[in-house]
Design a protein around this motif. Structure first.
Motif, mmCIF file in Angstrom:
data_model
loop_
_atom_site.group_PDB
_atom_site.id
_atom_site.type_symbol
_atom_site.label_atom_id
_atom_site.label_comp_id
_atom_site.label_asym_id
_atom_site.label_seq_id
_atom_site.Cartn_x
_atom_site.Cartn_y
_atom_site.Cartn_z
ATOM 1 N N GLU A 53 41.094 49.916 46.700
ATOM 2 C CA GLU A 53 42.025 49.040 46.005
ATOM 3 C C GLU A 53 42.028 49.340 44.513
ATOM 4 O O GLU A 53 40.977 49.511 43.909
ATOM 5 C CB GLU A 53 41.635 47.574 46.220
ATOM 6 N N ASN A 55 44.777 48.321 40.986
ATOM 7 C CA ASN A 55 45.962 47.567 40.612
ATOM 8 C C ASN A 55 46.943 48.405 39.812
ATOM 9 O O ASN A 55 48.106 48.481 40.130
ATOM 10 C CB ASN A 55 45.524 46.339 39.806
ATOM 11 N N ARG A 71 41.946 44.571 39.378
ATOM 12 C CA ARG A 71 42.265 43.163 39.158
ATOM 13 C C ARG A 71 41.780 42.259 40.278
ATOM 14 O O ARG A 71 41.392 41.124 40.055
ATOM 15 C CB ARG A 71 43.776 43.014 39.009
ATOM 16 N N PHE A 72 41.806 42.728 41.489
ATOM 17 C CA PHE A 72 41.529 41.883 42.639
ATOM 18 C C PHE A 72 40.047 41.793 42.993
ATOM 19 O O PHE A 72 39.668 41.129 43.944
ATOM 20 C CB PHE A 72 42.343 42.369 43.843
ATOM 21 N N GLU A 73 39.207 42.459 42.260
ATOM 22 C CA GLU A 73 37.767 42.403 42.496
ATOM 23 C C GLU A 73 37.182 41.139 41.876
ATOM 24 O O GLU A 73 37.791 40.512 41.013
ATOM 25 C CB GLU A 73 37.086 43.632 41.897
#
Length: 135
Positions: A53, A55, A71-73
């Motif tokens: 993943e 971003n 960003r999603f971590e």
């Protein structure tokens, strides 16, 4: 670059493409599975550069590194991947950076000297009150 427009071979489902600074490759994101791909213009072949993943990504001005954010971590950060040996290192934490949403909200770039530029949100959550004394 030939100046011709067209679809690159085997690029279905790829997005967010950009040219390398030297014009020898095109970069794009693939979604399933998530990965960063590089298209070599001379050989007309894709290669996987990063799997996982991410971003947003950007190339260093000398094309030796790919910078990307996560960003999603749990603890978002900007990392850089050295292309020569695929070594990844964390270069900046984004844990305390309130980033904006929208078209350019996730944007960041690498300046010619190597410093990072990151868009952050400073306006929508700050409200000021002014007391004006008129003469």
């Amino acid at each position: 670059a030939s100046g011709a427009a067209g679809t690159l071979p085997a690029s279905q489902g790829y997005c967010c493409s950009t040219w390398s600074h030297d014009g020898r490759s095109i970069w794009a994101l693939a979604s399933r599975p998530p990965r960063l791909m590089r298209f070599d213009v001379a050989s007309r072949q894709w290669s996987e550069v990063w799997r996982g993943e991410l971003n947003y990504y950007n190339l260093s001005p000398d094309d030796r590194y790919v910078y990307f954010d996560t960003r999603f971590e749990k603890e978002p950060a900007i990392y850089r991947l050295r292309l020569r040996d695929r070594k990844v290192e964390k270069v900046a934490s984004l844990a305390d950076v309130r980033r904006t949403e929208g078209k350019f909200g996730e944007w960041f770039d690498v300046a010619p000297g190597g410093s990072l530029m990151v868009v952050r949100n400073l306006s929508s959550n700050q409200i000021y009150s002014l007391d004006v004394v008129w003469p």
